[in-house]
Scaffold this motif. Structure first.
Motif, short mmCIF file in Angstrom:
data_model
loop_
_atom_site.label_atom_id
_atom_site.label_comp_id
_atom_site.label_asym_id
_atom_site.label_seq_id
_atom_site.Cartn_x
_atom_site.Cartn_y
_atom_site.Cartn_z
N LYS A 314 0.84 -1.20 0.00
CA LYS A 314 0.00 0.00 0.00
C LYS A 314 0.88 1.25 0.00
CE LYS A 314 -3.67 2.32 2.62
NZ LYS A 314 -4.54 2.24 3.83
N THR A 315 1.93 1.24 0.78
CA THR A 315 2.86 2.37 0.83
C THR A 315 3.55 2.57 -0.51
OG1 THR A 315 3.23 2.02 3.20
CG2 THR A 315 4.91 3.26 2.00
N MET A 316 3.95 1.49 -1.15
CA MET A 316 4.64 1.58 -2.44
C MET A 316 3.72 2.12 -3.54
SD MET A 316 6.46 -2.11 -1.98
CE MET A 316 7.31 -2.27 -3.53
N ARG A 317 2.44 1.83 -3.44
CA ARG A 317 1.49 2.28 -4.47
C ARG A 317 1.19 3.77 -4.35
NH1 ARG A 317 -3.68 -1.58 -4.82
NH2 ARG A 317 -4.15 -0.04 -6.44
N HIS A 318 1.46 4.36 -3.20
CA HIS A 318 1.10 5.76 -2.96
C HIS A 318 1.99 6.71 -3.76
CE1 HIS A 318 -0.21 9.33 -0.84
NE2 HIS A 318 1.05 9.63 -0.56
N LEU A 334 4.88 11.62 -11.45
CA LEU A 334 4.04 11.00 -10.43
C LEU A 334 4.89 10.02 -9.59
CD1 LEU A 334 0.90 10.23 -12.64
CD2 LEU A 334 1.47 12.34 -11.44
N TRP A 335 5.90 10.58 -8.94
CA TRP A 335 6.86 9.76 -8.22
C TRP A 335 6.23 9.05 -7.02
CZ3 TRP A 335 10.87 8.35 -10.68
CH2 TRP A 335 11.59 9.22 -11.50
N HIS A 336 6.44 7.74 -6.97
CA HIS A 336 6.22 6.93 -5.78
C HIS A 336 7.57 6.88 -5.05
CE1 HIS A 336 2.45 4.84 -7.41
NE2 HIS A 336 2.89 5.58 -8.41
N MET A 337 7.72 6.00 -4.10
CA MET A 337 9.03 5.80 -3.47
C MET A 337 9.82 4.76 -4.27
SD MET A 337 8.80 6.18 0.64
CE MET A 337 7.45 5.05 0.99
N GLY A 338 10.54 5.25 -5.28
CA GLY A 338 11.37 4.38 -6.09
C GLY A 338 10.77 3.98 -7.42
N MET A 344 -0.98 8.13 -18.87
CA MET A 344 -1.31 7.69 -20.22
C MET A 344 -2.15 6.42 -20.14
SD MET A 344 2.24 6.01 -21.58
CE MET A 344 2.58 4.27 -21.23
N PRO A 345 -2.89 6.09 -21.21
CA PRO A 345 -3.73 4.89 -21.19
C PRO A 345 -2.93 3.65 -20.85
CG PRO A 345 -4.25 6.25 -23.09
CD PRO A 345 -3.01 6.85 -22.47
N GLY A 346 -3.49 2.81 -19.99
CA GLY A 346 -2.85 1.57 -19.61
C GLY A 346 -1.85 1.69 -18.49
N ALA A 347 -1.52 2.93 -18.08
CA ALA A 347 -0.46 3.12 -17.08
C ALA A 347 -0.92 3.86 -15.85
CB ALA A 347 0.71 3.86 -17.72
N ARG A 348 -2.04 4.53 -15.90
CA ARG A 348 -2.43 5.40 -14.79
C ARG A 348 -2.66 4.64 -13.49
NH1 ARG A 348 -5.14 8.29 -19.09
NH2 ARG A 348 -6.95 6.92 -18.89
N ALA A 349 -3.13 3.39 -13.59
CA ALA A 349 -3.44 2.63 -12.38
C ALA A 349 -2.24 1.84 -11.86
CB ALA A 349 -4.59 1.66 -12.66
N GLY A 350 -1.14 1.87 -12.60
CA GLY A 350 0.00 1.05 -12.23
C GLY A 350 1.21 1.87 -11.83
N PHE A 351 2.31 1.17 -11.60
CA PHE A 351 3.57 1.83 -11.30
C PHE A 351 4.71 0.89 -11.67
CE2 PHE A 351 2.45 -0.57 -7.53
CZ PHE A 351 3.66 -1.08 -7.05
N GLY A 352 5.87 1.47 -11.89
CA GLY A 352 7.05 0.71 -12.25
C GLY A 352 8.18 1.65 -12.53
N HIS A 353 9.08 1.25 -13.44
CA HIS A 353 10.16 2.16 -13.82
C HIS A 353 10.62 1.84 -15.24
CE1 HIS A 353 13.18 5.19 -13.34
NE2 HIS A 353 12.89 5.34 -12.06
N ILE A 354 10.71 2.90 -16.04
CA ILE A 354 11.19 2.81 -17.42
C ILE A 354 12.65 3.24 -17.46
CG2 ILE A 354 10.90 3.68 -19.77
CD1 ILE A 354 7.93 4.14 -19.08
N GLY A 355 13.44 2.56 -18.29
CA GLY A 355 14.84 2.89 -18.42
C GLY A 355 15.17 3.52 -19.76
N LEU A 356 16.40 4.00 -19.89
CA LEU A 356 16.88 4.54 -21.15
C LEU A 356 16.69 3.52 -22.27
CD1 LEU A 356 18.51 6.83 -22.62
CD2 LEU A 356 20.57 5.50 -22.07
N GLY A 357 16.07 3.94 -23.36
CA GLY A 357 15.79 3.03 -24.46
C GLY A 357 14.45 2.34 -24.36
N GLY A 358 13.77 2.46 -23.21
CA GLY A 358 12.41 1.96 -23.12
C GLY A 358 12.19 0.65 -22.41
N SER A 359 13.25 -0.06 -21.99
CA SER A 359 13.03 -1.27 -21.21
C SER A 359 12.35 -0.90 -19.90
CB SER A 359 14.36 -1.97 -20.92
OG SER A 359 14.96 -2.46 -22.09
N PHE A 360 11.48 -1.78 -19.40
CA PHE A 360 10.77 -1.44 -18.16
C PHE A 360 10.19 -2.67 -17.49
CE2 PHE A 360 7.38 -1.34 -21.34
CZ PHE A 360 6.29 -1.89 -20.67
#
Length: 416
Positions: A314-318, A334-338, A344-360
């Motif tokens: 729950k904390t990570m999702r905030h 929209l920074w979370h902790m880390g 954008m469509p398909g991403a608003r409800a989620g979280f993660g991290h994208i890298g240089l070149g687009g890997s994620f």
């Protein structure tokens, strides 16, 4: 219990694609083949898990000239590494070894130098520590490759005027988290990637730096022009002079540029593989990332085992801050902790991290969905289109997840 069929039908894969996918993800896999295929020497992989069940594990192209991509091929995922490093910190917090609102210096006493005694773990994780600049701590590539030196210099550094303002810590983020984790555990991040992430999740697909001898995962060679243009005389001169500019350009160059840093990714065995850079040199398979984010998408559970507590999830999702990022040209990260979300469509409800070149790597807790996407292309000419791969991967992955639920719900109703 998963609500996904245990023996789903498989889709016919496009020519050149290895692995498997269920029919509901056919549009995603066909788009993947079109976007990632046909580039000699380059390739990539895509993995989608729904409620922990792998429904897509597909790959295409080459890991190196004349070497086909396979199930155990990993790629340097650049800043997608940050999400893994952050998960290490959350694992430590989950066990009571850290508290997010406690000053970092309480765990890492050297960090109290130069007015940093009040900077909290939460600020560190959400890019608000005022320590994003490279020129203040490093002279060139040799310094950058010495991760222990970078931890020590950041501990001694003075925060800049952007303290408590979201400012992407492009490289320093990883050394800051590594220094904190080392102070708490006595271990470096490469070891913690293994003991806190890969081993508990039962995957060999997550490493920091070059996978060790005996690992199933092998690192794909980077393909393309890489960052050679950044090292040209005029570009380097301009970027060096931009350090002192106000606003986003100055903040971005301080966070991202040092003379000679482009050599980090040069050659068949680039220096980036030979250090611990928890902000940028993770070597991951697509399935490894999907496995990690699958635990984050499903309440902290992975393969029937507790990986993180529901409260920590729950904390990570905030979302910690909605303020625009000062080093990423005022983009709404929209920074979370880390981690970050994306508007954008398909991403608003989620979280993660994208890298240089687009890997994620990505988690969507509303869907129980996780995604891993990796590739080995790094060319400035194609960087813009590669960087926004999430814009087609995530909407199609969400569509496939919804279609899967519709098809699996019919037998459930009939059985009832």
């Amino acid at each position: 219990m998963s609500n996904v069929a245990t023996a789903p039908a498989l889709a016919d894969l496009p020519t050149g694609v290895g692995g498997f996918a269920t029919p509901e993800f056919g549009p995603l896999v066909r788009t993947f083949a079109r976007m990632m295929g046909g580039h000699p020497g380059a390739g990539g992989a895509l993995s989608v898990h729904l409620h922990g069940e792998p429904l897509v594990d597909a790959w295409i192209g080459d890991a190196a000239p004349a070497t086909a991509w396979g199930a155990d091929t990993g790629a340097v995922v650049f800043s997608a590494t940050k999400g893994i490093a952050a998960t290490v910190i959350h694992r430590l917090a989950d066990r009571g070894l850290l508290d997010y609102d406690t000053p970092v210096a309480a765990y890492w006493p050297e960090f109290a130098a130069n007015g940093k005694e009040r900077i909290t773990v939460r600020q560190l994780l959400s890019h608000r520590a005022g320590l994003s600049g490279l020129p203040e701590i490093a002279r060139g590539l040799d310094d950058i490759l010495d991760h222990r030196l970078m931890e020590q210099r950041l501990a001694a550094a003075k925060p800049d005027h952007l303290l408590n303002i979201p400012t992407y810590h492009a490289l320093t983020f990883g050394w800051l988290l590594a220094g904190l984790a080392r102070a708490v555990t006595g271990r470096g991040m490469a070891e913690l990637f293994r003991t806190e992430i890969a081993e508990p999740l039962g995957t060999d697909g997550i490493h920091l730096g070059r996978p060790p001898a005996g690992a199933a995962t092998t690192a794909a060679e980077l393909q393309g022009s890489r960052l050679a243009a950044v090292g040209t005389t005029y570009v380097s001169l301009f970027l060096g002079r931009a350090y002192g500019l106000p606003g986003a350009l100055g903040a971005a160059t301080r966070a991202l540029f040092l003379p000679g840093l482009e050599e980090f990714v040069d050659g068949d065995n680039p220096p980036i593989l030979e250090t611990e850079l928890p902000a940028g040199n993770g070597v991951c398979t697509a399935s490894g990332l999907a496995t990690l984010y699958g635990a984050l998408a499903n309440g902290g559970m992975s393969n029937g085992h507790r990986f993180l507590s529901p409260q920590t999830i729950k904390t990570m999702r905030h979302i910690e801050t909605y303020r625009l990022d000062h080093a990423l040209f005022y983009f709404p990260m929209l920074w979370h902790m880390g981690y970050h979300s994306l508007p954008m469509p398909g991403a608003r409800a989620g979280f993660g991290h994208i890298g240089l070149g687009g890997s994620f790597g990505w988690a969507d807790p509303q869907q129980g969905l996780s995604v891993g996407f990796v590739h080995n292309r790094l060319s400035l000419a194609a960087l813009t289109s590669d960087q926004i791969a999430s814009a087609w991967v995530l909407p199609l992955a969400v569509r496939g997840a919804r279609a899967t639920r519709r098809t699996t719900a019919v037998p459930s109703r009939r059985a009832a």
